[in-house]
Design an enzyme around this catalytic site. Structure first.
Site, mmCIF file in Angstrom:
data_model
loop_
_atom_site.group_PDB
_atom_site.id
_atom_site.type_symbol
_atom_site.label_atom_id
_atom_site.label_comp_id
_atom_site.label_asym_id
_atom_site.label_seq_id
_atom_site.Cartn_x
_atom_site.Cartn_y
_atom_site.Cartn_z
ATOM 1 N N SER A 99 87.137 44.109 60.695
ATOM 2 C CA SER A 99 87.863 45.146 59.961
ATOM 3 C C SER A 99 86.951 45.733 58.884
ATOM 4 O O SER A 99 86.542 45.018 57.957
ATOM 5 C CB SER A 99 89.088 44.527 59.283
ATOM 6 O OG SER A 99 89.504 45.347 58.197
ATOM 7 N N HIS A 119 87.709 47.467 63.812
ATOM 8 C CA HIS A 119 89.088 47.634 63.330
ATOM 9 C C HIS A 119 89.069 48.507 62.087
ATOM 10 O O HIS A 119 88.395 48.199 61.115
ATOM 11 C CB HIS A 119 89.693 46.263 63.027
ATOM 12 C CG HIS A 119 91.140 46.294 62.691
ATOM 13 N ND1 HIS A 119 92.126 46.436 63.644
ATOM 14 C CD2 HIS A 119 91.778 46.199 61.497
ATOM 15 C CE1 HIS A 119 93.316 46.423 63.038
ATOM 16 N NE2 HIS A 119 93.122 46.280 61.747
ATOM 17 N N ASP A 157 91.099 50.290 59.240
ATOM 18 C CA ASP A 157 92.374 50.175 58.507
ATOM 19 C C ASP A 157 92.685 51.408 57.682
ATOM 20 O O ASP A 157 92.147 51.590 56.594
ATOM 21 C CB ASP A 157 92.306 48.966 57.573
ATOM 22 C CG ASP A 157 92.506 47.670 58.311
ATOM 23 O OD1 ASP A 157 91.758 46.710 58.067
ATOM 24 O OD2 ASP A 157 93.416 47.615 59.152
ATOM 25 N N MET A 176 95.055 53.482 55.345
ATOM 26 C CA MET A 176 96.189 53.254 54.432
ATOM 27 C C MET A 176 96.458 54.547 53.657
ATOM 28 O O MET A 176 95.541 55.205 53.186
ATOM 29 C CB MET A 176 95.840 52.140 53.449
ATOM 30 C CG MET A 176 95.535 50.820 54.121
ATOM 31 S SD MET A 176 95.049 49.580 52.902
ATOM 32 C CE MET A 176 94.649 48.222 53.989
ATOM 33 N N HIS A 214 94.083 51.132 63.038
ATOM 34 C CA HIS A 214 95.353 50.540 62.584
ATOM 35 C C HIS A 214 95.932 51.451 61.511
ATOM 36 O O HIS A 214 95.434 51.485 60.386
ATOM 37 C CB HIS A 214 95.047 49.129 62.034
ATOM 38 C CG HIS A 214 96.229 48.452 61.433
ATOM 39 N ND1 HIS A 214 96.088 47.315 60.657
ATOM 40 C CD2 HIS A 214 97.549 48.705 61.496
ATOM 41 C CE1 HIS A 214 97.287 46.906 60.255
ATOM 42 N NE2 HIS A 214 98.194 47.737 60.751
ATOM 43 N N MET A 269 98.327 52.291 58.819
ATOM 44 C CA MET A 269 99.341 51.803 57.876
ATOM 45 C C MET A 269 99.802 53.015 57.073
ATOM 46 O O MET A 269 99.509 53.154 55.876
ATOM 47 C CB MET A 269 98.753 50.714 56.973
ATOM 48 C CG MET A 269 98.516 49.408 57.724
ATOM 49 S SD MET A 269 97.383 48.303 56.897
ATOM 50 C CE MET A 269 95.835 48.949 57.514
ATOM 51 N N MET A 313 100.973 41.193 62.561
ATOM 52 C CA MET A 313 100.352 41.096 61.226
ATOM 53 C C MET A 313 100.564 39.692 60.686
ATOM 54 O O MET A 313 101.709 39.213 60.606
ATOM 55 C CB MET A 313 100.966 42.124 60.284
ATOM 56 C CG MET A 313 100.560 43.566 60.549
ATOM 57 S SD MET A 313 98.781 43.806 60.572
ATOM 58 C CE MET A 313 98.371 43.491 58.852
ATOM 59 N N GLY A 341 98.154 45.968 53.743
ATOM 60 C CA GLY A 341 97.852 46.675 52.498
ATOM 61 C C GLY A 341 96.563 46.247 51.835
ATOM 62 O O GLY A 341 95.998 46.995 51.047
ATOM 63 N N GLY A 355 92.798 43.443 52.188
ATOM 64 C CA GLY A 355 92.055 42.361 52.848
ATOM 65 C C GLY A 355 92.050 41.130 51.955
ATOM 66 O O GLY A 355 92.557 41.152 50.838
ATOM 67 N N GLY A 356 91.517 40.032 52.492
ATOM 68 C CA GLY A 356 91.315 38.825 51.698
ATOM 69 C C GLY A 356 92.556 38.029 51.367
ATOM 70 O O GLY A 356 92.557 37.199 50.476
ATOM 71 N N ASP A 369 96.025 39.995 62.866
ATOM 72 C CA ASP A 369 95.283 40.677 61.814
ATOM 73 C C ASP A 369 95.701 40.187 60.433
ATOM 74 O O ASP A 369 96.841 40.348 60.026
ATOM 75 C CB ASP A 369 95.586 42.189 61.957
ATOM 76 C CG ASP A 369 94.900 43.041 60.931
ATOM 77 O OD1 ASP A 369 95.195 44.253 60.904
ATOM 78 O OD2 ASP A 369 94.072 42.522 60.173
ATOM 79 N N GLY A 370 94.734 39.520 59.770
ATOM 80 C CA GLY A 370 94.995 39.165 58.376
ATOM 81 C C GLY A 370 94.807 37.690 58.102
ATOM 82 O O GLY A 370 95.537 36.867 58.667
ATOM 83 N N GLY A 371 93.840 37.371 57.255
ATOM 84 C CA GLY A 371 93.645 35.982 56.827
ATOM 85 C C GLY A 371 93.055 35.081 57.889
ATOM 86 O O GLY A 371 93.218 33.858 57.847
ATOM 87 N N GLY A 416 88.263 40.584 58.511
ATOM 88 C CA GLY A 416 87.586 41.464 57.550
ATOM 89 C C GLY A 416 86.676 40.632 56.665
ATOM 90 O O GLY A 416 85.468 40.539 56.904
ATOM 91 N N SER A 417 87.265 39.940 55.697
ATOM 92 C CA SER A 417 86.439 39.161 54.758
ATOM 93 C C SER A 417 85.648 38.065 55.473
ATOM 94 O O SER A 417 84.494 37.806 55.128
ATOM 95 C CB SER A 417 87.294 38.559 53.649
ATOM 96 O OG SER A 417 88.580 38.270 54.101
HETATM 97 C C1 DX5 Z 1 95.391 44.456 55.958
HETATM 98 C C2 DX5 Z 1 94.546 44.961 57.119
HETATM 99 C C3 DX5 Z 1 93.699 43.868 57.714
HETATM 100 C C4 DX5 Z 1 92.699 43.309 56.702
HETATM 101 C C5 DX5 Z 1 92.091 42.056 57.278
HETATM 102 O O1 DX5 Z 1 96.352 45.407 55.639
HETATM 103 O O2 DX5 Z 1 95.382 45.455 58.151
HETATM 104 O O3 DX5 Z 1 92.991 44.381 58.844
HETATM 105 O O4 DX5 Z 1 91.692 44.253 56.446
HETATM 106 O O5 DX5 Z 1 91.285 41.536 56.284
HETATM 107 P P1 DX5 Z 1 91.088 39.953 56.159
HETATM 108 O O6 DX5 Z 1 90.529 39.520 57.504
HETATM 109 O O7 DX5 Z 1 90.106 39.813 55.028
HETATM 110 O O8 DX5 Z 1 92.432 39.376 55.892
HETATM 111 ZN ZN ZN Z 2 94.363 46.029 60.063
#
Ligand code: DX5
Ligand code: ZN
Length: 235
Positions: free
Chosen positions: A23, A48, A50, A52, A81, A83, A152, A157, A159-160, A190-192, A212-213
């Protein structure tokens, strides 16, 4: 029958290609091109993206111009993605900017059926995503229409954030619903997600992993290669 079905589900899960989707929300935008190349060289298949809008989620990220500047300069699949509120409004713009997959939030669409149809009409694959608090059964009417479903595992909203463990049950439920219908549709999560928990996410039935992170913090190439090594572990 149960045993057989279990074997079938296990078998099918093994058969589905495992895909890493870094991401770019966590990328270093002054060297985005280089980082994209490194992701691809190290074995990632998707990028990916993101988007927003500051309305559907409180943060604002990036949009069409950034995607358009990447278009044609990478072999990575553009996994967008959205959002954003009422994403149907931007389907055409993202198609023209090079989106391969356009994933929309169930919770953000006035008419999800129309939105999915519009994405297909623009020549992209359609993804449907649900937030942590939205039950899997809202997806029932669309199981045979989307090319990908995104569960999700954090509140959209930023990352991290920390992986929400209840997501695993949603993944298992969705994978079973798809298998029952003989559908080998991609399930993206997606996420964490990091090297420490990605195995449990794969075992629950997901095959497209967003990180992402866990990719962009530290050594990018090493992080990507490590994810890919885990993907290949029990295939
Ligand atoms: C959050 C995004 C995710 C996020 C993932 O709203 O949709 O794609 O960037 O980041 P990590 O992998 O750091 O949780
Ligand atoms: Zn995403």
């Amino acid at each position: 029958a149960l045993l057989e079905q279990d074997v079938m589900i296990k078998g099918d899960k093994r058969m589905m290609e495992r895909i890493l989707a870094p991401s770019i929300l966590s990328a270093d935008f002054k060297v985005l091109g280089e980082q994209m190349e490194l992701c691809e060289k190290s074995g990632a298949k998707y990028l990916h993206f993101d988007v927003m809008d500051g309305m559907f989620v409180k943060n604002l990220s990036f949009g069409v111009p950034v995607l358009a500047s990447i278009q044609g300069h990478t072999g990575l699949v553009m996994d967008v993605h959205l959002m954003i509120e009422e994403p149907i409004r931007y389907a055409e713009a993202f198609a023209n900017a090079g989106a391969d997959i356009l994933t929309v939030h169930y919770e953000a669409c006035e008419n999800l059926q129309e939105t999915v149809d519009k994405i297909h009409a623009c020549g992209m694959k359609a993804g449907i995503t649900i937030k942590p608090d939205t039950p899997v059964d809202v997806l029932m009417p669309y199981l045979d229409q989307a090319e990908m479903f995104l569960i999700m595992s954090v509140e959209p909203g930023k990352g991290g954030q920390k992986f929400i463990p209840e997501s695993l049950e949603k993944i298992r439920t969705l994978r079973a619903l798809l298998e029952e219908r003989g559908l080998h549709t991609d399930i993206e999560v997606d996420g964490g997600i990091g090297l420490d928990n990605v195995k449990t996410v794969l075992d629950a039935g997901a095959n497209v992993i967003v990180a992402g992170s866990a990719v962009f913090k530290g050594d990018l190439s090493e992080n990507v290669s490590e994810f890919v090594r885990i993907f290949e572990e029990d295939e």
